[in-house]
Design an enzyme around this catalytic site. Sequence first.
Site, PDB file in Angstrom:
ATOM      1  N   TYR A 144       7.932 -21.841 -37.420  1.00 16.19           N
ATOM      2  CA  TYR A 144       9.186 -22.488 -37.037  1.00 16.19           C
ATOM      3  C   TYR A 144       9.434 -23.646 -37.988  1.00 16.19           C
ATOM      4  CZ  TYR A 144      12.526 -25.126 -34.143  1.00 16.19           C
ATOM      5  OH  TYR A 144      13.631 -25.800 -33.674  1.00 16.19           O
ATOM      6  N   ASP A 239       5.904 -26.728 -45.317  1.00 20.52           N
ATOM      7  CA  ASP A 239       6.527 -27.429 -44.200  1.00 20.52           C
ATOM      8  C   ASP A 239       5.428 -28.192 -43.458  1.00 20.52           C
ATOM      9  OD1 ASP A 239       8.538 -26.499 -41.282  1.00 20.52           O
ATOM     10  OD2 ASP A 239       7.648 -28.385 -41.952  1.00 20.52           O
ATOM     11  N   LYS A 267       8.292 -36.219 -37.670  1.00 25.35           N
ATOM     12  CA  LYS A 267       7.349 -36.623 -36.617  1.00 25.35           C
ATOM     13  C   LYS A 267       6.614 -37.932 -36.929  1.00 25.35           C
ATOM     14  CE  LYS A 267       6.895 -31.773 -35.276  1.00 25.35           C
ATOM     15  NZ  LYS A 267       7.473 -31.620 -33.942  1.00 25.35           N
TER      16      LYS A 267
END
Length: 430
Positions: A144, A239, A267
């Site tokens: 994802y 990623d 994050k």
Amino acid sequence: MKTDRSHALFTRASELLPGGVNSPVRAFKSVGGEPFFAQRAEGAYLFDVDGNRYLDYVGSWGPMIAGHAHPQVLDAVAKVMRDGLSFGVPNALEVTMAEAITSIVPSCEMVRMVNSGTEATLSAIRLARGATGRSRIIKFEGCYHGHGDSFLVKAGSGALTLGLPNSPGVPAALADLTMTLPYNDFDAATTLFDEIGHEVAGLIIEPIVGNANCILPRDGYLQHLRELCTRHGALLIFDEVMTGFRVAPGGAQQRYGIRPDLSTFGKIIGGGMPVGAYGGRRDLMSQIAPSGPIYQAGTLSGNPVAMAAGLATLELIGQPGFHDALERSTHALCDGLEAAAGEAGVAFHTTRAPGMFGLYFREGPVETFADALGSDTARFNRFFHAMLEGGVYLAPSAFEAGFVSSAHGEAEIAATVAAARAAFEQIGRM
Ligand code: KE4
């Protein structure tokens, strides 16, 4: 467990927010039941509006690597916000953040701040397409990369949790440009590159998969992808929105010794505030507007308050031994859970990297997406609720990684293993 205030809030929320939430995975749809509403958080703990306390292994899905409401992070934010919340002109903290990221992650010679991991990944893909003049991208089943159109093809995380890996609303013409590969399959990657490698702008991968539960790369796999991308003129994009600054100071690329062409982050570098970033080779990043023609922009990018929270978090995790201690506590947790499952005779397996882990109700090993799908999700769901009753909040999906912070000390790990022992006994009979 008292839940009437959360229930009342969820009832109101469900009238006004799709699914009652602002991000799908929070809705407890796959595990069943209703989500609790947080009142506050501190260290390793969440406290809900009904006064329940939970040992938190989600950590806001990754940012809270130093624990919730860390005094140094809150102080940094308080200090900066009194000078204004956003300027819309450059501020010094953006430069400090760029210096921090480019010094911690050597492959990032230049960086651009954005406001989420999604913005980071869709910008990185646009850069790859613009810089190579090619249109195809390669991603991996179960990975994802946020909700950018090109990524919602066989996607993981909430898309997988809800069984919607290919979202409606993504034009077929665009989805057709996204090829997907099975993770950890050397030959499949070689074959696809042999066929269309010359058309591939970029390959984007979660170097450690954290959105189909947690799956580690096989020895040599990431190097294999590096070589294929180099050989075929495609850009290798790591990623690291989840793994960045977590599994090692310099992320998975440091842990595995791989130099990607571009990397994406989020994050942790926001410390709980909305922040993302993408960065990499200078010859690529300099093609981003206004120094180059590839456009990307953002009203709040580099926001001083968000930079302050992220910089304070990076300072905390930059302390000597931080990641070694995080690795030790992650192993202690997973070893304890596996021992408890063994005592109860429950088929159970964990995967782990510093600060993140995967739980599987099946025998190991788990090295592929198919292996992850072979876990007993119904049993995970029962375990999830048994642990919640025991005061431990795991990710509300069998397809999400869990997160350990520096606030999860020996006492927290021991309490978690004790709750798991009771939970395994309870589900072991079901
Ligand atoms: P955001 O747009 O949610 O900040 O980041 C998207 C993203 C990109 N890349 C990776 C590897 C990610 O893990 C994420 C977001 N992670 C999910 C949790 N699996 C966020 C939680 C949610 O969607 O609510």
